[in-house]
Structure formats: structure tokens, C-alpha cells
Design a protein around this motif. Structure first.
Motif, short mmCIF file in Angstrom:
data_model
loop_
_atom_site.label_atom_id
_atom_site.label_comp_id
_atom_site.label_asym_id
_atom_site.label_seq_id
_atom_site.Cartn_x
_atom_site.Cartn_y
_atom_site.Cartn_z
N PRO F 151 24.13 51.45 36.29
CA PRO F 151 23.91 50.08 36.75
C PRO F 151 24.42 49.08 35.73
O PRO F 151 24.21 49.25 34.53
CB PRO F 151 22.39 49.96 36.90
CG PRO F 151 21.80 51.24 36.46
CD PRO F 151 22.88 52.23 36.18
N GLY F 181 27.86 48.39 42.09
CA GLY F 181 26.87 48.73 41.07
C GLY F 181 26.62 47.60 40.10
O GLY F 181 26.12 47.82 38.99
N ALA F 204 13.49 54.88 35.05
CA ALA F 204 14.28 56.06 34.73
C ALA F 204 13.55 57.01 33.79
O ALA F 204 13.84 58.20 33.75
CB ALA F 204 15.61 55.65 34.10
N GLN G 128 11.06 53.36 44.07
CA GLN G 128 11.59 53.26 42.70
C GLN G 128 12.41 51.97 42.53
O GLN G 128 12.45 51.40 41.45
CB GLN G 128 12.46 54.47 42.38
CG GLN G 128 11.64 55.72 42.09
CD GLN G 128 12.54 56.90 41.79
OE1 GLN G 128 13.40 57.23 42.61
NE2 GLN G 128 12.33 57.53 40.64
N VAL G 129 13.06 51.59 43.57
CA VAL G 129 13.85 50.35 43.59
C VAL G 129 13.56 49.65 44.91
O VAL G 129 13.39 50.33 45.93
CB VAL G 129 15.36 50.62 43.57
CG1 VAL G 129 16.14 49.33 43.27
CG2 VAL G 129 15.72 51.70 42.58
N LEU G 196 24.04 49.49 43.95
CA LEU G 196 23.32 49.23 42.71
C LEU G 196 22.00 50.01 42.69
O LEU G 196 21.64 50.62 41.68
CB LEU G 196 23.07 47.73 42.56
CG LEU G 196 22.27 47.28 41.34
CD1 LEU G 196 22.85 47.80 40.03
CD2 LEU G 196 22.19 45.75 41.30
N ALA G 199 22.85 53.50 41.81
CA ALA G 199 23.13 53.66 40.37
C ALA G 199 21.82 53.72 39.60
O ALA G 199 21.68 54.48 38.64
CB ALA G 199 24.00 52.50 39.88
N ILE G 200 20.84 52.94 40.04
CA ILE G 200 19.54 52.93 39.36
C ILE G 200 18.79 54.23 39.59
O ILE G 200 18.26 54.83 38.65
CB ILE G 200 18.71 51.71 39.82
CG1 ILE G 200 19.37 50.42 39.34
CG2 ILE G 200 17.27 51.81 39.33
CD1 ILE G 200 18.76 49.15 39.91
N ARG G 202 20.01 57.10 40.40
CA ARG G 202 20.71 58.18 39.70
C ARG G 202 20.29 58.20 38.24
O ARG G 202 19.97 59.26 37.69
CB ARG G 202 22.22 58.00 39.73
CG ARG G 202 22.85 58.34 41.06
CD ARG G 202 24.35 58.34 40.92
NE ARG G 202 24.83 59.57 40.32
CZ ARG G 202 25.79 59.64 39.41
NH1 ARG G 202 26.38 58.52 39.00
NH2 ARG G 202 26.17 60.79 38.91
N CYS G 203 20.29 57.05 37.62
CA CYS G 203 19.97 57.03 36.19
C CYS G 203 18.49 57.33 35.99
O CYS G 203 18.08 57.75 34.91
CB CYS G 203 20.45 55.74 35.53
SG CYS G 203 19.27 54.49 35.13
N ALA G 204 17.69 57.17 37.04
CA ALA G 204 16.26 57.47 36.95
C ALA G 204 15.97 58.95 37.20
O ALA G 204 14.94 59.46 36.76
CB ALA G 204 15.48 56.64 37.96
N ILE G 211 24.82 62.21 34.54
CA ILE G 211 25.53 61.02 34.99
C ILE G 211 26.99 61.11 34.59
O ILE G 211 27.89 60.95 35.40
CB ILE G 211 24.94 59.73 34.38
CG1 ILE G 211 23.52 59.48 34.88
CG2 ILE G 211 25.83 58.53 34.74
CD1 ILE G 211 22.90 58.21 34.36
N HIS G 212 27.20 61.42 33.33
CA HIS G 212 28.56 61.34 32.83
C HIS G 212 29.41 62.53 33.28
O HIS G 212 30.61 62.41 33.42
CB HIS G 212 28.56 61.16 31.32
CG HIS G 212 27.77 59.95 30.99
ND1 HIS G 212 28.15 58.69 31.40
CD2 HIS G 212 26.57 59.80 30.37
CE1 HIS G 212 27.25 57.81 31.02
NE2 HIS G 212 26.28 58.45 30.40
#
Ligand SMILES: Nc1ncnc2c1ncn2[C@@H]1O[C@H](COP(=O)(O)O)[C@@H](O)[C@H]1O
Ligand SMILES: Nc1ncnc2c1ncn2[C@@H]1O[C@H](COP(=O)(O)O)[C@@H](O)[C@H]1O
Ligand SMILES: Nc1ncnc2c1ncn2[C@@H]1O[C@H](COP(=O)(O)O)[C@@H](O)[C@H]1O
Ligand SMILES: Nc1ncnc2c1ncn2[C@@H]1O[C@H](COP(=O)(O)O)[C@@H](O)[C@H]1O
Ligand SMILES: [Mg+2]
Ligand SMILES: [Mg+2]
Ligand SMILES: [Mg+2]
Ligand SMILES: [Mg+2]
Ligand SMILES: [Mg+2]
Ligand SMILES: [Mg+2]
Ligand SMILES: [Mg+2]
Ligand SMILES: [Mg+2]
Lengths: 218, 218, 218, 218, 218, 218, 218, 218
Positions: F151, F181, F204, G128-129, G196, G199-200, G202-204, G211-212
Motif C-alpha cells: 500500500p 494501490g 498487518a 480488516q479494512v 488498495l 494491498a493492505i 496482503r501485507c496483513a 509479498i516480494h
């Protein structure tokens, strides 16, 4: 729930099917129903189901009365600068009537011919609240606001062209009115003006206790 | 070159030294000189050199007369809505006088107290051109434009706050005036309004031949 | 009432039925009638009733003459930057003629080819008032205003695209004209420009007494 | 790294200490350094360290030359409408010179007195690129663009008041120029105009190979 | 008159009849003619008269070549951020070609996938001028401007929705580019970008004398 | 009440006395307190009472730690385009740290020199959330958003001049980002960006149950 | 290349032919494909080729699943103020689902009847979001942002009229939210909000390494 | 003349001398006088002459009572979102009191902590009219308007930064309120809100005859 009170349906962005369904349901629950921003084809679909629905072509409103009609309690005057402002003015007038007010109309008295305004001062004396509907430069709201002591509700309209910017000129003019006692609603929002007028006449004509008795939201 | 005609210096963005130099040179060439947007400190520097310079604190103008004064030829009325509009109105009034017009002032007759306007109608009858100076919603231009047949020059002012947006509300209002016969100049441009009024009274009071005789630019 | 004077009907926002009715009534009262913003279908309905109505496709005007035609008293020049500005220019030209002025046209002399302007300077000498009609950046008003001493009425048009923002660029340009003697009317308002031009030529060509004799509003 | 090429420091938003430090470092690396938007107090601090720094009060620029001066290769003409546009014009002129161009100045030729422009046409013939700097309505860019075949870079300035909206009127006017061959940069961005002019004269005066040889970023 | 040079007809706001008439006349005078903003129905009418007219559906251009084709003299690269920018890019490409330039296209290399840009750097080396066409946030102009030394002409497009405000976001972004050497033209003005590019390549590829020899306007 | 959680005081529009009083009270209740938009004189008054208060001149923040410091749980990267963006970036960095995140800074990597960005890609890999702070055209947000999967929180700054319109250009650019994003906060709102980043790293790094346990508002 | 990941096609500004071609190619490469802003006629052409394509009339999305469906990993709640906001909300909901999230909907809980919001607080605890979709004044984003600790993504819609200025009022309201933890996307950009949110989540829900690993762009 | 009624002096744009003179004269005529937008130095000059003048530092008002105080007749509640809104709120509160109303204050109940609002619902029941004062996104007006049946007067304030655009965001938000019964006044216009509230409570608490008896303007 606020049984018996008029309910309002804003048709813009709803399908005809949805509107018919909502209006049927509300009127079965004994609510008077007002629909705004309704085209003729919407009215015809509503009328097929609710035979006593009343349409105003100009105001683009549909009304279905249910339960006893309230004794009109407030005096609301609707004023326009020009004839192109009539659809917005009539939306205001019909709404104010449905909400239980007496309404008088004083149309086409814009400041380019200000003598027409001075010929109608008795109407202004009669009113408890005055709704001023005007496009272009919207100067009528200031002139009326300067003449009367009652609350003035100013409705800018999108009537005009070029630098009227779809009602922005009238809106800014009304917000900057050098007369005091003027409140402004959204461009073309005849409905909102009438709802504010109705809130004012209610608070003027019923006691505080009555207001809150009818207010189920707390 | 247009010998003898008033010349104008716009002081904003010039140093005091530059202004003194330009005004000295022009007045030596026998031009009447008008300086606009001049602070008191600029005036004092000018006066040290040109002892007969006349300052208006309110209008922020300096005038140095040279050559014979012209017989005033046009009737220009300057009207304001409020007292905060006076600096702009006086810039207009001084400019119109220097250019060779008779000027009358009718100040503080804004539409919030419209009766004050109706008390002064004789002044409006006297005028050949009317300059209306107003801020906030600028409604006075429409009211005056609706009452008179003469050309009306509307000057929006930056007087107001909030949604006046430094004169934008008045500017848009005046451009959208529902009265006809109204031309608009830039916000706070009293000078420009007077120059347009002067062009009008010249064309009203001299023959076409005379206009072009004085026009060296072709 | 101002018998015999031309009356004007603004068609935008009125039904064909309303327009026919108003024009019939006014012309029966011996008024010359000008209708602006009229489509061809409106004209055809008017013509069915008022057989001598004259239509301009380009100007979108209908004119019905009644009573004796006045001797033209003012010289009004209408100038455009490009050909797309013609509808607005013709609205101005027809209006100025109906109001009793002589009109000349000087079209397509925009600043991208400024030599075309210099080829027509005799027309500019003839004029008492000059109406400049231009879209895009509206620079022509400044160029003309810098060349002539007469009053210039600038009409921004909505011609252009992108950052012209429907005439805003031309409007701002004209309001900020570095030439003096320029008054501005609303975007695309050819009618308003002509009415202001007419107020100017009236004040230039009749005595003050005559102006007020014809002004029934006081 | 692009050794020897002039480097630029934009002083707005940097402390005097930071500026002195950056300029010292760059000039030690044998770069000619140009600082823009530099007040006199900044210059004095720089000069204490770099004794040969040259200041332009009007342009608000500091220049420190290092290495051999390039033979000027392009002809850049900087034109202004008024005297208040000079600071922006000088920022452009100084920048263009530092970058290796010959610069001529043609100031105060705005369209309100268009004859002054026509008196200088030889300068326009000399130029490879023309930078037009103008505030208020910015009409000069269109007039110049219509007269010449060379690329015109238009710089709107924040000179003006009221509806100039800090340069917006000039910016919109220039973007809508009816003349072709006109590119626009940010309001008051004399530096940017000169950098674009320099990119143009480089591509006009060196071969493609040379351009890319000097371009270390690929 | 500038015999033999390409002439341009801007079709927006002209009737098909007018366009056919103008194009016939110009091509008979041995001018190559480019028409922009031309719909297919306009092309068909033109083709009926000028059988060798060439239409680009995407660019909405009609070209009729007359006289000898010039040897292409400048290298113009047209770059777009997305595929929706293609109509504007093609208007630029066709115009640049008609004016006598070699054109290469590098489409769909927007910053959301910046690696695509880096795969095409040889094209950037080839170019003398680069036209960057982008809507939405218009960031591509800054990225390209930061990578190259050549002049960059940025064309904001009206591609996008919501807060793109019909190209305003891209326009403001490009005007504020932190890269230097970027000039901006009007929203969607592919034609204007190409005309500026052509002025640049002319001044890069012919001598000053040649420029002015071809410039009949002085 | 949310004991132990950091509390925030927004100093703009509060007197020094009020700020000292609020910070004392909150820290006595064992809250870590962060004050934003605090000038040095405010800090000095706070420090007189709370001796361990820590000031950041650049960020204009005061921090008073109370209770045990949380183990940093999220990885927040703060990126800027230029050095003038640092105050906003530091407001974000300090806020994110106080809220319990690890922060890394990657400053001055704007798109005019995009290679500087590519030199720091490891930092981008480390981050869970990336805050991009940029003024002028704000293109950096799109470039970063196109490169990473995490994000991105875009903070437009008021850095720039002219058509940056105090951050509007950057704001519109970021809202129209062609990269997905990307979420945007108010102009110069480094605090708000960090609070959103913190909400993201909390969601997260803690379980849903933990989030709601700490959320006393339901 | 990012094999297996969902790919997105933005249909606005593409021909039906182009869309069918792109979707076929991508799905053959085993990508799940999401098309947004797709009319029914586009869907029908796609379905003729990709028989398992799924259309949402309300969201205007087409989805073609390929490869194994991911186990939903994030909890995304989509909230709307009114029913007219549903198309934007559904674009968000469908996108979030396709990207691998669980989605719940909480529609028509605008602040004019705030009790409806408080009846659904359990949904808010689950999320979560939270994506808040609202037009008119957009106040719902602030109310939700003030109630929850999770990240809130605010999507202004163009629902409204007059001074809503096609979503500008809601956009400005959301950017100025007095609640912290709110990020804003473009007007009507349901897709962007979901990306967005994704993305949040995923990172959570995955580790940084994961991720990478999935991020092929570095 | 309206003897005995409170008179109001708007100090902005007047000299201290003018203000003292006007207030002295009005109070000698037995009018209660309210001065708004008055700095402390103005108050001190007034107090030297009118020893019983009362100053509010926060509201920036001066009040001089003359004649018998009216029995307060209306119940006006003033609500604010934050503490920075207090000056505007107090201008409203003082004005409403001087005009003869009872005023209660409910401050700092903005929607970021909506529970504070629900703790004060009894105050809302007491009120006949509610004035809501809020900056930033102005969402409080919608929340209050949705909760109560009484007329709501919304006052946007210039509190905020960045995209609040000096109160524009709050103004647009309030004009687009999805709650009905809300009228809006100019940004920061606490005085105007109170005058409208007073017009409402007068019409609620006196008979129509009484209103007009006190209205000398007809
Ligand atoms: N107050 C004013 N506002 C706008 N323009 C003005 C004003 N005063 C003078 N000017 C114009 O500025 C010109 C003189 O400008 P300058 O040569 O810069 O002193 C005059 O010829 C006027 O056209
Ligand atoms: N007056 C100016 N306006 C806009 N940009 C400038 C100006 N002067 C310098 N710059 C740009 O600022 C860069 C230097 O910025 P900095 O590294 O912050 O000093 C230069 O490379 C130029 O691109
Ligand atoms: N697409 C375009 N956008 C802007 N200007 C154009 C375009 N195409 C042609 N022009 C300009 O329009 C002029 C021709 O206008 P006209 O004489 O009205 O056909 C050309 O000389 C160009 O300067
Ligand atoms: N720099 C900032 N910009 C915007 N909002 C802020 C900032 N700093 C703090 N706030 C907000 O202001 C609130 C505190 O406001 P107050 O109670 O007036 O001190 C915090 O809870 C934050 O939501
Ligand atoms: Mg009143
Ligand atoms: Mg008139
Ligand atoms: Mg002139
Ligand atoms: Mg040219
Ligand atoms: Mg470059
Ligand atoms: Mg991304
Ligand atoms: Mg929150
Ligand atoms: Mg309510």
C-alpha cells in the motif's frame, strides 16, 4: 417508527420498479408519500398501482395521500425571479403543502423589474417563512431579505448560461447576501427549502413538547 | 503623441523613484498626470518635486494638473452598496473627473436597505452613465440596471469574506445580471470603470469627427 | 407602459406555445418584438401566426416589426475573432439593429492574423461603439481596446476546447484587459452586448431629457 | 556526472546556510552555478565565500562562473508586456545566458500599445526562439505567435489583480492561444522558459550526436 | 501569401459544405491541406471532390497533398501513456508528418509500468523533439523530461474521470513538472503540439535566413 | 478510556497555555503525547513543565514518552521528491515512530532524477507501507505505486508556486494516479498519512481480536 | 511475468473488439481476468468467446476465472451511504473478491439515519479494512473513521446534484476528514479502493518475504 | 425608524473613529448596539466613551445595552465540531442573546468522537433552533440534521488547511447535506446564523401581527 408522517422518495437514480415497490409499501403502512424528481413515465407506472396518485408535471412530483389530512399550520410563501425557476419553485410548493403548510406563490418578480415585487407586499406580510427561488445572479434573495423580518430560504437555480456556471453564481450571491436572515440550500433543491420551511413553521406553530413527541429518533 | 491629454501611471509594482521620474517627465510635457494605487509615502515623494500634486487618501490617487482644464462634458454618477466600497468608488470618481467629466456620488445605497436607493432617483436622472460599485453579492448592479435606461458599468469589489472569494461572487453576479445594459470590469477596477464611462461620455458629447481627431493611434 | 418600444422574449426555457402566445400579444399591442435563442421549429410556429416574422438561422432570432421603424441613430460595429463566433455576433448585430442602430460587421479578424484587422481600420473609425466577440483566449478585445478611443464591449464566447473551460479563459482575459475602455458581458451574451451598445448610442444621440422621457420606470 | 555543465540551485525553501554550502561544493567541482529566487541577503552570504559571484537584484539570481565560457550558440529574445513583468523576464534572460545563449530584450511592448511591438520587428527576425512574458490577460503571446514562425515560449506572470487570480487568467489565455507554435510554462517560471529555450537552441545548433554525448542520464 | 505551404482547416464548428469548399479552393491553389477534427462523414464528402484525400479514423484528420513533398527534415517522437491517448497522439503525428517531419511513435509507456519506457530509450536518442501525450495525472511528461535533454512538448489529454476534471489534473501536473525543458499546450491539442515541434525542428534544421525567407507575415 | 495509548494534540489554533495544560494532563494520565504543528516557542513552554519533552524543529513536533515503549511492529518507509517536502515527511516519520513503527527515510528521489529512486530499491523491499510525500506535480506517487505491491499513501505538499495552487496540482495528480494501490490524504497532512500507515501495520501485525480489544469506542 | 495473478482490463475507451482480444489472450495465459466499466453489449461479445465469463450488471464488471481460486485471505467490508452509490460499491466488492478477499456489504447506512449504522457494528468488528462509498457530502467516511481503528478507504461518488459538482463536495469532505486513518481515492473509483484494500490485506496476511516473492517488478 | 431594536455595526473595514462615532450615536438614540469583528483596541476606544460596553475577546463582539432588556423568547443551541470553531460559535451565541434569545452551548462534539454528541441529547431537545458550526469536512451538520426535527443552521468555518480551501470543503459539504431541514450561511458567518435563528424564533414566539408591527420597512 413515525406512523402517519409523510415519507419522501427521491426518484433520481432509482428504477421505476424500485419506486413503485417503495411507494406501494409505504402507502400500505398508511403513510402519505411524496416522490420527487419523477418523470411522467414513472408516474404512469405508480398510478397503475396507486390509482389516486397525483402528478405535477412542472414540479415532477407524485403525491399519494393516506390517513387524515393535517390542518395546515404554517404560511409559506414561494417567490421566483423568473418563469424558468418554476420547476424548482413548484417542487418547493408541493413539498410544503404535503408537509402540512398553506402555500402561496408569487412568481416572476425578479429585480430587473422590481416594481412587480412592490405590488405584492401583502403576500409577504401574510407569510411566516419565505422561499426565494432565483437563478442567474440570484439578487432577489437579498432584496427580499432586506425588506422582510421573517426567515428567508434562498434556493439558487441552475437557470442561466455562461458564467452562471450551472447555478454557482446564484449560490455564491445568496451566500454573500448583505441582508440578514437568509439561509441557503443546494442549487435547484426546492425540496430541501420546503423541508427547512416546514421545520420552521412546525417550531412556530406547535409547542416544543409537541415537536419532540413527534420526533422518534432520540 | 497625444499632447495635453491626461496620462496615467499605475503605481503598483513600481518603485517610488520610478514614479517620481515618470510623473515629472510627463508633467513637463504639459500632460495632466493621474497616478493610481499610490500610497501616502509615494505622494510625499512626488509632492517634494511637484508641489501642486493633489492626493486622495481614500482613492489612493495623485493628480497633477497641467494646461487648461477642460470644460466638463459628461455626467457620471458613482454609486456604492456600502462604505467599504468607497476606495474603489473614489478611484473611479477621481479618474472620471480628471478625464473631464462631472461626477456625483451616491454612496451606501445597497439592496439590504433598498429605500435609500429610491430616495436618490433624481441623481440617477441627472446621469449619462452610472458606475455601480459593490462587493459581497453585488446585487445593486442588477437593481440599478433594472431601474434605468442609461449604460451601467458594474465594478465588483473584493469587499466581503468567506464565499465572496475576494470578489468572485460579486463578479459572477454582475456578469449574470438579469437587467440589460450592464457592462462589467475587473474586481476593484474603479479606474477602468471610469475610463469606460469617459469613453461613453466622449462619444455622447463630441462628434465622431472629434473623437477620431483626438485619436492618434491610427 | 413603454408603448412602441421593442420588446424582447428570451426563448430558452419556454415552450413553443408560450413563445407564440407572448409574441402575438406583444405585437398586437404594437410593439416590435425580438425573440432570441429561438430554434427553427419555434420560428415556424411563430410564423404560422405572425406571417411577417423574420428568422435568422445563424443568430437564432425572430423579429416582428410593428409601428414605424425608427431612424437608425447609432453606429455599432460588431467584430469577431473567428467564424465560430458568428452566432453570438449575429445575435448582437440583429439586436442592435432592432433597437434602432446602424450595424456593420467585421468578422474573422482574430489576432493570429492581425494584419486582417489593420486592413479594416476605416470601419473602426465609423463606429461609435465596438462590440468584440471572441472565444479561446479572447485577446482581440485587448488589441481593439488598445487601438480605439470608443467604448468597447467585449463578449467572450464558449468557442474553444480543453482549458478554454467553456468560455472562462476568454472571460478572464477580457476582464483583465490591459487596454482601458473595455466592458465585459456574460459568455455568449450577444444580446446583452447589443443592449449595452444601444444604451450608449442612445445616450450619445439623444439629449438627456429625451432619455428620461422614454424611461417610464421612475 | 555532467562535469562542467552549469548547475542550478532553486533557493526557495532552502536556508542561507544550505545554499552557501551547495554553491561552494558545486563550484569547487568546476561547475558554473546559477542560483534562482535568491534574496540579497542570500547573495551577500554567498559572496563572502565566492567572491566573484554576480547578483541580479531584478532577476533575483546569483551566478558563479567556472571553467571556460561557452561560445554563445543560440539567439533567444525575451519580450515583456509591461514593466511589472521584468523580474520574471530577467530570470529567463540570465538563465538563458548562463546556459550559453545570446539574449536580447524587448520590454514593455504589450498589446495596449501594439505599435511599440511593430517598431521592433528586426529583433524578432534575429531570434531563434522567443520567450513572451506577460501577466493580466497575456494576449501578447498570441499576437507574437501570430506574427512569427519561430517557437514561442509563453510565460504567464502573476502581475495583475482581481480576476487575474494570480496569473490564472494569463495562463488560460496562453494555453488557448489561437496562434500555433506556442508552448506554455508555469506562472512566473522564467527559469523554466529559458531551460526550454536552451533545449531548443541546443537541438538547433549542435548535431544530434552532440546532444546525446552531453546527456549522461541514459 | 505563403504558396505551397500546408494549410490547415479546423473542422469543429464548420459545416461539411464549408469544409469541402475551403479544402477545394486551397488545394487548387497548390497548397497541401490538412483538416483536423474531421468526422468520417466529412471525409466522405471531401473525398467525393478530392479523390486522393487520405483519412485517419483515429486522428480524425484528412490530408490532401499538393506540390512536391518536402524532404523530411526533423525527427519528432510521439509518446503516449495509454491507449486512450492515441487519438490525440495521432493528431500530433499526422500534423508533424504533413509539416515535413519524420515521426516515430512510442505508445503505451505510462509510469504505472515504467520498465516499458526504459525498453525504448533508443527511440528517445533518435528524436530532436519529443511530444508526450498523457491524461489522468500526466506524470509521464515529468519522467521523460527528467531523462532527456531535448525539448519536450507535453499534451495533457481529457482521458480519465472524476478528479481528472476533463484533463485539468494532467494539465496542472505538466505545468508544475519538476523536470526542466518542458512546454505545455492545451488539453487534447495534438495539433498545437505538432506545430510547436515543427517550429522547433525548422529552427534546428534550416538557417535563420531560411526561416525568415519563408515567413511572409513581416 | 484508551490508557497508555499515545494521544495527539493539534497545536494550530490553540494558545500556548492551552497546549501546556493539555499535554501536562495527558502525560500525568500515563499517555505518551505527541503534539503536531508546534512552533519552538510552544516547545519551550512545554519543556519548562515536562523536562523530557523532545522537539523536532523540522517536523514541528513535540513528543513526551510515558509508560513502556512498545516494540516497533510495522515497517514504514517515508519517501520525498525534494528537500522542501521534508517538514511534511518528518511530521509523518515522527508520528509513525510514536505510534510504534520502525521508520526509514528515502528523501529527494523525485522523478526529475529517477535514477536516484532506482538506487534505493532495497528500502522499498523492506517496507510494509510506503508514504510518498511530493509537491509540484506529485508524479513520484505514481512511479512508486507502479513499482511496488505494498500500500502506498500519497501526501501532496504545498511546495511549488504558480499553477501548483498551494498543493492542488499534486493532490489532483495523486488522486488520478494510473498506478493502483495508492490512497491520498490532505495536502501537507504528514500526520494523517502516518496514522493511516499505522492502522495498516496494526492490522498487518496484530490479530483482529487484538485490534478490537484496543478499540474502546464500540 | 506474474503468471496466475488476476489481470485487469479497463474497458472505458476501448472497442469491444479490443476487449475481447485482450481478455482471450490473458485467459489463455491462465490469468484470471477482471474487466471493469463494461457495458452489457461488451459482456455479450466476451461471453461468445469465453463461455464462463460472469457479468455483474450493477458493478459493470466481467470476470473470467482461470487456475485455482486462492483461499480468501483478507476481510474487506464495503459500506455505502445510499442506494445510488451501489454501482461504485459493487465495482469495489467484485474487485476485492477477484483479488482473493472475503467481502461483506453494509449498504444504505448514511448519516441522515445514523442509527442504521450502529445496528451493524459487528460487521465493522469483522473487517480488516473498510471501504466507505458515499456521494453528496460524504460525511459517512468521517463517522466510520471516528468509530473504528482499522484503515478506512474513502471513495467519493458523483451521486448528488448542484453544488456536489460531480463528486467534488464528497471528495473534499473526505480529504478533510477530522477522523484519522482515512485514505481517499478518485471519485467513483471503486476499483482503486479495492486494489488498495487488497494491498493492505496482503501485507496483513502474508509475510514480507511472500509479498516480494510475488512482486516481479524489481 | 425601529426605536429600541438592537442595531449592529460590522467593524471590518471601518476605522476606530468611525466605529466609536456610530456606536455613540446609536446608543444615544436608545438602541442596544452590537459591534462584530471588533479587535481589543477598538473595544478600548469604545469603552472610553461608553463605559458599560461589554467585550468578548473570543467572539470579537462589543455590546452596549440600552432600554429594557427583552424577556428572552427563543431557545437557540450553538454546537461546534472542534475548539478552533469557537470564535465563530461565540459570535453566533452573543448575537442570538443580544437579539433576545436564550442560548446554550454544546462545544467540541465533532464526528471523530461521535459519542460526545450522543451524551448531550437533552440539550438538543431543549432547542427550538440549532446552529451547527464546523470546519474541515463539516460533517457534523449532516449528523445533527439527521437526528433532530428542528431547523438546523449550518455555519462552515475556515478551520482546516490544504484541501479545506479556507472553508470551501465544509461549505460544499453542508450544502449537499443528505439530512433535510438544514440551511447554510456564509463561511465564518456566526452573526448571520444567529440573525436567521432569531428570525425563526421570532416567528415561532410572537404572532404574525407582532412580527409586522415591528417591521417598519414596508
Ligand atoms: N487602477 C488601475 N487598474 C488597472 N489598470 C490601471 C490602473 N491605473 C492605471 N491603469 C492602466 O495602467 C496604464 C499605465 O500603466 P503603466 O504604464 O505601467 O504605468 C494606464 O494607461 C492604464 O491603462
Ligand atoms: N525558478 C525556478 N522555478 C522552477 N524550478 C526551478 C527554478 N530554479 C531552479 N529550478 C529547478 O530546481 C532544480 C534545483 O532544485 P534543487 O535541487 O532543489 O535546488 C533545478 O535543476 C531546476 O530544475
Ligand atoms: N485540432 C486543432 N486544435 C487547435 N487549433 C487547430 C486545430 N486544427 C487547426 N487549428 C488551428 O485552426 C486554424 C484554422 O482555423 P480555421 O481558419 O477556422 O479553419 C489553423 O491555422 C490552426 O491554427
Ligand atoms: N498535523 C495534523 N493534521 C491534521 N490533523 C491533526 C494533525 N495533528 C493532529 N491532528 C488531529 O487532531 C486531533 C487532536 O485535535 P485537538 O483535540 O484539537 O488537539 C488528533 O486526534 C488528530 O486526529
Ligand atoms: Mg431580513
Ligand atoms: Mg437598464
Ligand atoms: Mg481604448
Ligand atoms: Mg507562430
Ligand atoms: Mg529535460
Ligand atoms: Mg502498486
Ligand atoms: Mg479511525
Ligand atoms: Mg432534520
Amino acid at each position: 417508527l413515525r406512523k402517519g408522517f409523510p415519507e419522501v422518495v427521491f426518484c433520481q437514480g432509482k428504477t421505476t420498479g424500485q419506486i413503485v415497490e417503495i411507494m406501494s409499501r409505504l402507502s400500505q403502512n398508511n403513510h402519505t408519500v411524496l416522490a420527487t424528481r419523477a418523470g411522467r413515465e414513472v408516474f404512469e407506472a405508480v398510478q397503475a398501482v396507486l390509482g389516486d396518485a397525483v402528478y405535477s408535471e412542472l414540479a415532477r412530483t407524485i403525491v399519494v395521500y393516506r390517513g387524515p389530512r393535517p390542518v395546515p399550520r404554517g404560511n409559506v410563501l414561494v417567490v421566483t425571479a423568473g418563469t424558468a425557476d418554476l420547476p424548482v419553485a413548484e417542487e418547493a410548493a408541493v413539498t410544503a403543502e404535503v408537509m402540512g403548510n398553506q402555500v402561496r406563490r408569487c412568481y416572476d418578480v425578479g429585480v430587473a423589474g422590481i416594481h412587480r415585487l412592490f405590488d405584492r407586499l401583502d403576500m409577504f406580510k401574510w407569510a411566516q417563512v419565505i422561499i426565494v427561488v432565483a437563478g442567474m445572479e440570484g439578487a432577489l434573495a437579498s432584496v427580499v431579505g432586506g425588506l422582510v423580518e421573517q426567515p428567508v430560504i434562498a434556493v439558487p437555480t441552475s437557470v442561466g448560461y455562461g458564467a452562471s456556471f450551472q447555478g454557482l453564481a446564484a449560490l455564491l450571491g445568496m451566500l454573500n447576501s448583505c441582508a440578514s436572515g437568509v439561509g441557503v440550500v443546494n442549487i435547484d433543491n426546492g425540496f430541501g427549502a420546503a423541508m427547512l420551511a416546514n421545520a420552521i413553521t412546525r417550531c412556530a406553530n406547535v409547542t416544543g413538547a409537541e415537536i419532540h413527541a413527534g420526533n422518534s429518533k432520540f
